[in-house]
Design a protein around this motif. Structure first.
Motif, PDB file in Angstrom:
ATOM      1  N   GLN A  30       0.832  -1.208   0.000  1.00  0.00           N
ATOM      2  CA  GLN A  30       0.000   0.000   0.000  1.00  0.00           C
ATOM      3  C   GLN A  30       0.865   1.256   0.000  1.00  0.00           C
ATOM      4  O   GLN A  30       0.619   2.209  -0.742  1.00  0.00           O
ATOM      5  CB  GLN A  30      -0.916   0.016   1.225  1.00  0.00           C
ATOM      6  CG  GLN A  30      -2.093  -0.939   1.145  1.00  0.00           C
ATOM      7  CD  GLN A  30      -3.042  -0.755   2.314  1.00  0.00           C
ATOM      8  OE1 GLN A  30      -3.495   0.354   2.578  1.00  0.00           O
ATOM      9  NE2 GLN A  30      -3.330  -1.837   3.016  1.00  0.00           N
ATOM     10  N   VAL A  33       2.407   1.776  -3.396  1.00  0.00           N
ATOM     11  CA  VAL A  33       1.426   2.288  -4.362  1.00  0.00           C
ATOM     12  C   VAL A  33       1.208   3.784  -4.153  1.00  0.00           C
ATOM     13  O   VAL A  33       1.212   4.566  -5.116  1.00  0.00           O
ATOM     14  CB  VAL A  33       0.083   1.533  -4.232  1.00  0.00           C
ATOM     15  CG1 VAL A  33      -1.009   2.253  -5.025  1.00  0.00           C
ATOM     16  CG2 VAL A  33       0.234   0.105  -4.742  1.00  0.00           C
ATOM     17  N   PHE A  68       4.966  -1.227 -14.512  1.00  0.00           N
ATOM     18  CA  PHE A  68       4.701  -2.500 -13.838  1.00  0.00           C
ATOM     19  C   PHE A  68       5.948  -3.002 -13.122  1.00  0.00           C
ATOM     20  O   PHE A  68       5.875  -3.464 -11.966  1.00  0.00           O
ATOM     21  CB  PHE A  68       4.224  -3.541 -14.855  1.00  0.00           C
ATOM     22  CG  PHE A  68       4.066  -4.918 -14.273  1.00  0.00           C
ATOM     23  CD1 PHE A  68       2.944  -5.229 -13.514  1.00  0.00           C
ATOM     24  CD2 PHE A  68       5.030  -5.899 -14.474  1.00  0.00           C
ATOM     25  CE1 PHE A  68       2.795  -6.488 -12.964  1.00  0.00           C
ATOM     26  CE2 PHE A  68       4.889  -7.155 -13.929  1.00  0.00           C
ATOM     27  CZ  PHE A  68       3.772  -7.454 -13.173  1.00  0.00           C
ATOM     28  N   SER A  72       6.406  -3.578  -8.978  1.00  0.00           N
ATOM     29  CA  SER A  72       6.755  -4.885  -8.423  1.00  0.00           C
ATOM     30  C   SER A  72       8.167  -4.881  -7.842  1.00  0.00           C
ATOM     31  O   SER A  72       8.408  -5.465  -6.782  1.00  0.00           O
ATOM     32  CB  SER A  72       6.618  -5.971  -9.492  1.00  0.00           C
ATOM     33  OG  SER A  72       7.364  -5.651 -10.647  1.00  0.00           O
ATOM     34  N   TYR A  75       8.420  -3.345  -4.466  1.00  0.00           N
ATOM     35  CA  TYR A  75       7.932  -4.282  -3.446  1.00  0.00           C
ATOM     36  C   TYR A  75       9.033  -5.271  -3.063  1.00  0.00           C
ATOM     37  O   TYR A  75       9.268  -5.532  -1.873  1.00  0.00           O
ATOM     38  CB  TYR A  75       6.705  -5.028  -3.956  1.00  0.00           C
ATOM     39  CG  TYR A  75       6.219  -6.112  -3.028  1.00  0.00           C
ATOM     40  CD1 TYR A  75       5.532  -5.784  -1.859  1.00  0.00           C
ATOM     41  CD2 TYR A  75       6.449  -7.448  -3.311  1.00  0.00           C
ATOM     42  CE1 TYR A  75       5.090  -6.775  -0.991  1.00  0.00           C
ATOM     43  CE2 TYR A  75       6.015  -8.447  -2.447  1.00  0.00           C
ATOM     44  CZ  TYR A  75       5.344  -8.102  -1.299  1.00  0.00           C
ATOM     45  OH  TYR A  75       4.912  -9.092  -0.437  1.00  0.00           O
ATOM     46  N   LEU A 185      -2.040   1.660 -12.280  1.00  0.00           N
ATOM     47  CA  LEU A 185      -1.897   0.221 -12.037  1.00  0.00           C
ATOM     48  C   LEU A 185      -1.972  -0.093 -10.548  1.00  0.00           C
ATOM     49  O   LEU A 185      -2.645  -1.053 -10.140  1.00  0.00           O
ATOM     50  CB  LEU A 185      -0.556  -0.279 -12.597  1.00  0.00           C
ATOM     51  CG  LEU A 185      -0.421  -0.390 -14.114  1.00  0.00           C
ATOM     52  CD1 LEU A 185       1.009  -0.813 -14.488  1.00  0.00           C
ATOM     53  CD2 LEU A 185      -1.414  -1.413 -14.669  1.00  0.00           C
ATOM     54  N   GLY A 186      -1.285   0.704  -9.748  1.00  0.00           N
ATOM     55  CA  GLY A 186      -1.263   0.465  -8.314  1.00  0.00           C
ATOM     56  C   GLY A 186      -2.619   0.624  -7.674  1.00  0.00           C
ATOM     57  O   GLY A 186      -3.047  -0.216  -6.858  1.00  0.00           O
ATOM     58  N   THR A 189      -4.924  -2.186  -8.594  1.00  0.00           N
ATOM     59  CA  THR A 189      -4.537  -3.401  -7.876  1.00  0.00           C
ATOM     60  C   THR A 189      -5.072  -3.375  -6.451  1.00  0.00           C
ATOM     61  O   THR A 189      -5.605  -4.373  -5.945  1.00  0.00           O
ATOM     62  CB  THR A 189      -3.006  -3.557  -7.845  1.00  0.00           C
ATOM     63  OG1 THR A 189      -2.507  -3.579  -9.181  1.00  0.00           O
ATOM     64  CG2 THR A 189      -2.604  -4.845  -7.136  1.00  0.00           C
ATOM     65  N   TYR A 192      -8.797  -3.979  -6.526  1.00  0.00           N
ATOM     66  CA  TYR A 192      -9.071  -5.396  -6.794  1.00  0.00           C
ATOM     67  C   TYR A 192      -8.900  -6.219  -5.517  1.00  0.00           C
ATOM     68  O   TYR A 192      -9.752  -7.069  -5.186  1.00  0.00           O
ATOM     69  CB  TYR A 192      -8.145  -5.908  -7.887  1.00  0.00           C
ATOM     70  CG  TYR A 192      -8.242  -7.396  -8.116  1.00  0.00           C
ATOM     71  CD1 TYR A 192      -9.256  -7.944  -8.888  1.00  0.00           C
ATOM     72  CD2 TYR A 192      -7.306  -8.268  -7.533  1.00  0.00           C
ATOM     73  CE1 TYR A 192      -9.354  -9.319  -9.085  1.00  0.00           C
ATOM     74  CE2 TYR A 192      -7.388  -9.633  -7.725  1.00  0.00           C
ATOM     75  CZ  TYR A 192      -8.406 -10.147  -8.496  1.00  0.00           C
ATOM     76  OH  TYR A 192      -8.500 -11.509  -8.684  1.00  0.00           O
ATOM     77  N   LEU A 193      -7.813  -5.972  -4.797  1.00  0.00           N
ATOM     78  CA  LEU A 193      -7.559  -6.704  -3.561  1.00  0.00           C
ATOM     79  C   LEU A 193      -8.613  -6.381  -2.501  1.00  0.00           C
ATOM     80  O   LEU A 193      -9.040  -7.263  -1.750  1.00  0.00           O
ATOM     81  CB  LEU A 193      -6.161  -6.367  -3.028  1.00  0.00           C
ATOM     82  CG  LEU A 193      -4.974  -6.842  -3.886  1.00  0.00           C
ATOM     83  CD1 LEU A 193      -3.665  -6.294  -3.330  1.00  0.00           C
ATOM     84  CD2 LEU A 193      -4.922  -8.370  -3.938  1.00  0.00           C
TER      85      LEU A 193
END
Length: 282
Positions: A30, A33, A68, A72, A75, A185-186, A189, A192-193
């Motif tokens: 989080q 993002v 992307f 990633s 992270y 994108l973040g 995502t 979605y989660l």
């Protein structure tokens, strides 16, 4: 060199923030993002991106891949810092220049001198010596985080080299587009989660992301300023940035977080600095 010192300082602060996320039970993804909307806003006001010409389809595809990868990879950097430490992660990040050098030789048919070859060999030795051997376990993902950071950052560097060649878009404008795509994108995502019940929103992650984004952008901004100021000797800036981050990160990891280094790890740090000097000036 004031710009460069600030860039190094901000880069180390980013590593410290990522290290502290786990300590304060903050959701790393989080925070990462929310780092990108912060960087996007700052890039709009400080980079003054030009929108006279839109990116082509191929350029937009490259920006999307980079966005992307940055999401990633950030992270994985946080996971590497939290499990393997700031020192080892910094070495993996900064020695990633090995990947573009190898790509130049294997893909773009550049000549490989003895000087470059020795730098590559020393660089790989530095990585080998830097990894904490006591933690080795092929089936333990924590062991592989520094290697993911190393290869991921190296591949991303190749893409960064590509966007510097764009004639219709400036480098800073390209960065703005990448931050924008990473933001979209973040957020999608996270949504979605959240919808699938796999994420609980943390207000402290939002604040952590803003702080992270500020220092992350500041590191990039002042690094670019340093390159512009020292435009006649960019290799000095490249090597000084990499060595400065490794040296500063090592001090912070050792003094602030009590990261333990074996003699082989210390040899790895020294070899990393030597490899960076050789590959930069080669």
């Amino acid at each position: 060199m004031a710009y460069l010192i600030i860039a190094i300082f901000c880069s180390v602060i980013v590593s410290i923030n990522l290290k502290l996320l786990k300590r304060y039970y903050t959701n790393s993804f989080q925070a990462i993002v929310f780092n990108y909307p912060t960087a996007l806003i700052l890039s709009y006001f400080l980079f003054n991106p030009g929108f006279e010409e839109s990116p082509s389809g191929n350029q937009f595809l490259i920006f999307s891949i980079m966005a992307f990868m940055m999401l990633s990879l950030f992270y994985f950097i946080s996971k590497s810092i939290q499990t393997s430490g700031i020192v080892i992660t910094a070495i993996g990040q900064r020695l990633s220049l090995i990947i573009p050098v190898l790509a130049a030789f294997m893909i773009f048919n550049e000549s490989l001198s003895i000087f470059k070859l020795s730098g590559l060999v020393i660089g790989f030795l530095a990585i080998y010596f830097s990894v904490p051997k006591a933690k080795f376990a092929a089936n333990n993902i924590n062991y592989w985080y520094p290697f993911i950071v190393f290869f991921g950052t190296g591949v991303l560097d190749i893409f960064f080299n590509m966007i510097t060649q764009f004639s219709n878009l400036s480098f800073t404008t390209s960065l703005f587009y990448i931050f924008a795509i990473a933001t979209v994108l973040g957020i999608f995502t996270l949504l979605y989660l959240k919808v699938n019940g796999k994420l609980d929103f943390q207000l402290k992650a939002l604040f952590a992301g803003v702080v992270l984004g500020f220092f992350n952008f500041a590191s990039i901004y002042f690094y670019i300023k340093a390159l512009a100021t020292e435009s006649d000797r960019p290799s000095i800036v490249f090597s000084a940035m990499d060595i400065g981050v490794i040296a500063s990160g090592s001090l912070v990891g050792f003094l602030m977080f009590k990261e333990k280094l074996t003699m082989l790890n210390k040899v790895g740090i020294a070899l990393a600095i030597i490899a960076i000097c050789i590959l930069t000036f080669a």
